[in-house]
Design a protein around this motif. Sequence first.
Motif, PDB file in Angstrom:
ATOM      1  N   ILE A 144       0.856  -1.331  -0.117  1.00 46.82           N
ATOM      2  CA  ILE A 144       0.049   0.214  -0.002  1.00 46.82           C
ATOM      3  C   ILE A 144       0.740   1.234  -0.184  1.00 46.82           C
ATOM      4  O   ILE A 144       1.604   1.599   1.212  1.00 46.82           O
ATOM      5  N   ALA A 145       0.759   1.975  -1.021  1.00 44.89           N
ATOM      6  CA  ALA A 145       1.656   3.071  -1.101  1.00 44.89           C
ATOM      7  C   ALA A 145       1.242   4.551  -1.084  1.00 44.89           C
ATOM      8  O   ALA A 145       1.932   5.525  -1.170  1.00 44.89           O
ATOM      9  N   ALA A 146      -0.254   4.600  -0.579  1.00 40.64           N
ATOM     10  CA  ALA A 146      -0.677   5.738  -0.499  1.00 40.64           C
ATOM     11  C   ALA A 146       0.116   6.825   0.579  1.00 40.64           C
ATOM     12  O   ALA A 146       0.346   6.673   1.510  1.00 40.64           O
ATOM     13  N   ASP A 147       0.477   7.885  -0.097  1.00 45.72           N
ATOM     14  CA  ASP A 147       1.735   8.713   0.483  1.00 45.72           C
ATOM     15  C   ASP A 147       1.318   8.997   2.115  1.00 45.72           C
ATOM     16  O   ASP A 147       1.943   8.957   3.111  1.00 45.72           O
ATOM     17  N   ASP A 148       0.012   9.558   2.146  1.00 47.57           N
ATOM     18  CA  ASP A 148      -0.618  10.067   3.412  1.00 47.57           C
ATOM     19  C   ASP A 148      -0.200   9.171   4.827  1.00 47.57           C
ATOM     20  O   ASP A 148      -0.422   9.437   5.904  1.00 47.57           O
ATOM     21  N   LEU A 149      -0.725   7.523   4.458  1.00 44.21           N
ATOM     22  CA  LEU A 149      -0.648   6.806   5.560  1.00 44.21           C
ATOM     23  C   LEU A 149       0.861   6.860   6.283  1.00 44.21           C
ATOM     24  O   LEU A 149       0.836   6.698   7.250  1.00 44.21           O
ATOM     25  N   THR A 150       1.871   7.340   5.700  1.00 48.24           N
ATOM     26  CA  THR A 150       3.017   7.392   6.421  1.00 48.24           C
ATOM     27  C   THR A 150       3.466   9.000   6.458  1.00 48.24           C
ATOM     28  O   THR A 150       4.704   9.343   6.638  1.00 48.24           O
ATOM     29  N   GLN A 151       2.545   9.687   6.245  1.00 48.29           N
ATOM     30  CA  GLN A 151       2.756  11.511   6.337  1.00 48.29           C
ATOM     31  C   GLN A 151       1.858  12.172   7.063  1.00 48.29           C
ATOM     32  O   GLN A 151       1.826  11.898   8.442  1.00 48.29           O
ATOM     33  N   ARG A 152       1.070  12.610   6.233  1.00 45.21           N
ATOM     34  CA  ARG A 152      -0.071  13.689   6.942  1.00 45.21           C
ATOM     35  C   ARG A 152      -0.972  13.042   7.909  1.00 45.21           C
ATOM     36  O   ARG A 152      -1.587  13.644   8.673  1.00 45.21           O
ATOM     37  N   ALA A 153      -1.268  11.867   7.415  1.00 47.73           N
ATOM     38  CA  ALA A 153      -2.304  10.843   8.110  1.00 47.73           C
ATOM     39  C   ALA A 153      -1.832   9.847   8.762  1.00 47.73           C
ATOM     40  O   ALA A 153      -2.393   8.650   8.716  1.00 47.73           O
ATOM     41  N   ARG A 154      -0.634   9.883   9.490  1.00 53.82           N
ATOM     42  CA  ARG A 154      -0.008   8.948   9.957  1.00 53.82           C
ATOM     43  C   ARG A 154      -0.759   8.257  10.950  1.00 53.82           C
ATOM     44  O   ARG A 154      -1.296   8.947  11.831  1.00 53.82           O
ATOM     45  N   ILE A 155      -0.755   6.759  11.081  1.00 53.97           N
ATOM     46  CA  ILE A 155      -1.447   6.158  12.222  1.00 53.97           C
ATOM     47  C   ILE A 155      -0.176   5.235  12.864  1.00 53.97           C
ATOM     48  O   ILE A 155       0.628   4.500  11.997  1.00 53.97           O
ATOM     49  N   PRO A 156      -0.014   5.426  14.217  1.00 53.07           N
ATOM     50  CA  PRO A 156       1.154   4.819  14.558  1.00 53.07           C
ATOM     51  C   PRO A 156       1.273   3.411  14.619  1.00 53.07           C
ATOM     52  O   PRO A 156       2.404   2.758  14.396  1.00 53.07           O
ATOM     53  N   ASN A 157       0.331   2.693  14.609  1.00 48.72           N
ATOM     54  CA  ASN A 157       0.181   1.199  14.414  1.00 48.72           C
ATOM     55  C   ASN A 157       0.347   0.706  12.853  1.00 48.72           C
ATOM     56  O   ASN A 157       0.123  -0.530  12.742  1.00 48.72           O
ATOM     57  N   VAL A 158       0.407   1.728  12.010  1.00 47.74           N
ATOM     58  CA  VAL A 158       0.401   1.325  10.548  1.00 47.74           C
ATOM     59  C   VAL A 158       1.907   1.529   9.997  1.00 47.74           C
ATOM     60  O   VAL A 158       2.454   2.731  10.021  1.00 47.74           O
ATOM     61  N   ILE A 159       2.676   0.535   9.512  1.00 50.73           N
ATOM     62  CA  ILE A 159       4.089   0.702   9.135  1.00 50.73           C
ATOM     63  C   ILE A 159       4.292   0.106   7.887  1.00 50.73           C
ATOM     64  O   ILE A 159       3.818  -1.220   7.702  1.00 50.73           O
ATOM     65  N   ARG A 160       5.031   0.561   7.145  1.00 50.78           N
ATOM     66  CA  ARG A 160       5.201   0.233   5.647  1.00 50.78           C
ATOM     67  C   ARG A 160       6.533  -0.744   5.662  1.00 50.78           C
ATOM     68  O   ARG A 160       7.251  -0.083   4.835  1.00 50.78           O
ATOM     69  N   VAL A 161       6.280  -1.630   6.287  1.00 55.24           N
ATOM     70  CA  VAL A 161       7.768  -2.600   6.364  1.00 55.24           C
ATOM     71  C   VAL A 161       7.955  -2.933   4.881  1.00 55.24           C
ATOM     72  O   VAL A 161       7.155  -3.633   4.064  1.00 55.24           O
ATOM     73  N   ALA A 162       9.289  -2.657   4.314  1.00 55.92           N
ATOM     74  CA  ALA A 162       9.662  -3.153   3.011  1.00 55.92           C
ATOM     75  C   ALA A 162       8.568  -2.601   1.930  1.00 55.92           C
ATOM     76  O   ALA A 162       8.817  -3.170   0.743  1.00 55.92           O
ATOM     77  N   GLY A 163       8.014  -1.499   2.075  1.00 61.60           N
ATOM     78  CA  GLY A 163       7.004  -1.146   1.129  1.00 61.60           C
ATOM     79  C   GLY A 163       7.779   0.355   0.910  1.00 61.60           C
ATOM     80  O   GLY A 163       8.870   0.758   1.145  1.00 61.60           O
ATOM     81  N   TYR A 164       6.906   1.297  -0.181  1.00 58.36           N
ATOM     82  CA  TYR A 164       7.434   2.470  -0.353  1.00 58.36           C
ATOM     83  C   TYR A 164       6.108   3.284  -0.566  1.00 58.36           C
ATOM     84  O   TYR A 164       5.179   2.848  -0.861  1.00 58.36           O
ATOM     85  N   SER A 165       6.475   4.639  -0.532  1.00 58.65           N
ATOM     86  CA  SER A 165       5.174   5.729  -0.551  1.00 58.65           C
ATOM     87  C   SER A 165       5.198   5.898  -2.015  1.00 58.65           C
ATOM     88  O   SER A 165       6.349   5.966  -2.793  1.00 58.65           O
ATOM     89  N   ALA A 166       4.240   6.298  -2.610  1.00 57.93           N
ATOM     90  CA  ALA A 166       3.929   6.453  -4.151  1.00 57.93           C
ATOM     91  C   ALA A 166       5.040   7.333  -4.759  1.00 57.93           C
ATOM     92  O   ALA A 166       5.517   7.000  -5.749  1.00 57.93           O
ATOM     93  N   SER A 167       5.280   8.605  -4.223  1.00 53.22           N
ATOM     94  CA  SER A 167       6.002   9.475  -4.786  1.00 53.22           C
ATOM     95  C   SER A 167       7.436   9.503  -4.608  1.00 53.22           C
ATOM     96  O   SER A 167       8.328   9.922  -5.320  1.00 53.22           O
ATOM     97  N   GLN A 168       7.952   8.494  -3.621  1.00 52.71           N
ATOM     98  CA  GLN A 168       9.192   8.151  -3.208  1.00 52.71           C
ATOM     99  C   GLN A 168      10.092   7.954  -4.543  1.00 52.71           C
ATOM    100  O   GLN A 168      11.307   8.480  -4.686  1.00 52.71           O
TER     101      GLN A 168
END
Lengths: 314, 259, 416
Positions: C129-153
């Motif tokens: 799941i690459a949706a930028d905001d999940l690890t940016q503006r709308a970060r949820i502490p128990n959601v972690i993008r292990v071995a993933g990437y954010s879309a614009s990265q």
Amino acid sequence: MMLSRPYALAGAAFLACVPLVLPSYYVSVATQILIFSVLTMSIDVLAGFTGRTPLCFGAIFGTSAYVVLYTFSVFGWPWPLAMICGVLGASLLALLFAALAVRTSGVYFLLLTLALGLIVWGICLRWTPVTGGENGLRTELRQSLGLSARGLYACVALVVGVVTFAMWRFVRSPFGLTLRGIKEGEGRMASLGYDVPLHLTIAFTAAGFFAGIAGVLYAVFNDFVSPSTVQLAQSVSGLLMAIVGGIGTLFGGFVGAFVIIALEQAVSSVTERWPMVLGLTFIAIMIFAPEGVIGKARLLLTKSHNIDPDGVGR
Amino acid sequence: MPEAILALTDITVQFGALKAVNQVSLSLMAGERRAVLGPNGAGKTTLFNAITGAIFPNAGRVMWEGGEITRMSPQRRAHRGVARTFQITNLFGQLSVAENMRLAARGLSASKFALFGQDRLSAAQSAQVAAALAMSGLAGQEAVIVKTMSYGEQRQLEVAMALVGTPRLLLLDEPAAGLSPSERGRLAEIIRNLPRDLTLVLIEHDMDLALALVDSVTVMQNGQVIVEASPSEIRTNALVQDVYLGKPHEVRLSDAPTY
Amino acid sequence: MTKLLTNRRAFLAGTAALAMPNIVRAQEARPIKIGLMAPLTGVVAAGGKEIVEGFQMYWEQNNMTVAGRKVEITVEDDASNPDTALQKARRLVEQGNVDFLFGNLLANTGLAVANYVKGTGTPYFIPVIAADDLTQRARIPNVIRVAGYSASQTSRPLADWAFKQGYRKIATVSQDYTFGHEQCGGFAQTFTELGGKITDQFWHPLNTADYSPYLGQLANAGVDAVFAMETGADASRFITQYASFGLKGRIPLLGCMNATDQSVIRTMSNEAEGIVTCAHFAEGSKEPVTVKFVAEYEKRYQKMPSIYGFSHYSGAMWVAEALAKIGAKVEDRDLFLKTVLATELVGSPLGKIVKLDSYGNPIYDLSIRKVEKRADGKLWNVPFETYPQVSQFWKYTPETYMKQPPYSRNFQGIKA
């Protein structure tokens, strides 16, 4: 035509007991079944009583959910106001659809409502700044209400009970009789002095109002809405539930929603071919009980006890 | 001379190149009973439809009780006291007699918009329904599902439904079509006993039945009126004998819809 | 079927436990329960199956255990539909009592589940799941993008590389949805801030069958290169039509990593050759660990790993390493999440050490890669240049970065 009072009371008592015996997850499933029962019954108001089968009720249902979540999260309106707006939004949309569709019937009505539903879906998908595009809208409405799974079930069951009673009164009212008259013969209704398009418009809007209530409940239940809630598949699955339960039986909505959702739940954790199983089940019902589960049960009862199937003698 | 209550002036209805009704004029006094006769294709049903509003004429005027109704919808005509029966039975077959009657009774009242109310008639409406059922010989049959009734009973119900709103003009579209001789007799009896102040237009194939029921007769052929006379004159009119009565058996046996 | 082999294994383990009650009771706590959600039906079902394969492969290689504790995986089908995903997440958490959730493919399914676990606190790992905001503006502490990437990265280094090639005018073609807006936004913003020009941006609906209207315009746009943001069947159709319109070789084609992912190019031939993309993973890498992983994966599943298989293999490894550090005490959620955030991924198929930023998104050495033919004629992505330590915030500070609005059709961060 109607279940008698003991059946209705037994059903209500059963629904009230559900959360006392089921584990929390199944309470969620039961909540979902109740919500979809309302959607299904609202479809049946049109399909079963006026003879107009709509394929846009997913869109009306979903629009209500969108309006609730948008007004609550973006405008920050209090939840009761957001919910009222959701129902109003759905009713207005239904009124608009009705104005465009009630002069058609049969397959034309089906296709026109399908197209109208697709437009709503397209708007929800494309109007990203408002609808969040394909990602949809998310809120913490349910969390802010502080409802546990059981608490939510109780609230939903209460609302569903009231709405079901209202729908039952609606189809049994003098106005409801005019709808059945329209289903049987529009030309005759006109010559008796009825304005058929007006009656259909009222019925469509009322059905949209009920579907809107289901949409509000769904918004609270999920705290989330996306185009998949307004898509054609949603409208179709509502209609399938109505058909499985029995078109024109109203309470068949509960049976249809239960059969489809329970089956989906049970089969999808056993095989990834669950859509096929659902499809085959549906075909089987169409072949062996085309009048739906309730319709079939009523037929069998009529045969064995010679009960007047339309309950006119009441 | 009193003024006509129903007056048709130069009505023309055209289907493509065919003039189904060609410049027909017709007038009825209040309480008059009129039969419109003629062979298949004469234009009777088309003329009838122009009076009920099922079709609008291409030219001409329809006046009812002093007002023009030429292009008025059927449901608005119903509100003006115009009722009709259908040639091909057009009842609500899945519903009971009582429900059919309730629909007929409420067509002209606001109570049809009671969205959540009890499905019961007002005392006045109940009385009207009871009277209409009694007049049509269907008293006591309220609970019967219409599609299970005999054809003759369904025609009776057609009349009952048309009567329940206490119309002032009743249009009967071949009420006896498809009925057995005994059923015809019964229906004739019902029509004969309708209130005398009710103006009545009857289209009927069965000459004998029609002539026994009406005060005046209009005979049509090829979209035009050829004779207008009293029943006794019709029986002896040479022209009518020629175009119509000359082949009574063919006409009488034909139960097919006219157009 | 959905519970796959794991349940059968769990059952066998259970039988064994009955046979030797004393030994087992002495050393084993209850198994760790993982809920894996993947789209096994619906539009992205092919990718969903590879999610399960990659995840499964890791755990089977490690005997379904971590730090001496058994692992039990329940797979649920999210049907490529967010409502279903939400329902399944609820089922896994409330009925299955899983210790944590993993998976999902489409952004909207991930966002729906993330919104749900925000309330329950269940740890949720999202390698795809690459949706930028999940690890940016709308970060949820128990959601972690292990071995993933954010879309614009990953599209930013590609823009930088493109500018260095001397490209100055580029047009973008993209699927018209958030993932596309974000990938294109990263590319367009970086490229224009360097001084390049985005001449045109074409947005088309998902499942476009005919690209000729766009290709016709691209052919005459006078651009130095084209950036294509395409996934799945759209990607293979676009690439095929790009070649058949004679644009291949005439205008260099750059793409998002999904455009030349194995899931797309394994059924293609010459037409995809030479496309340049940027990603954290490249199956054609010479790193020994990567070579070994690709060989094992190929042996197991008769195909090279896609981003879906790879990410869930590495994601599983990441979480397992964190669990190993805390004696598999998954019950202590705070400790577990903190440890995952602090754990550096060593020995993954990437061949490099990866750490997470404080927002739960990995910082990678990103590779610029090109589609080439392997000796046996199969296409793969071969890396040829590296951008070290690229975070989702590129060269900005997180604070500055998050002040700008999320990328959308209307906001692409383009500097005039």
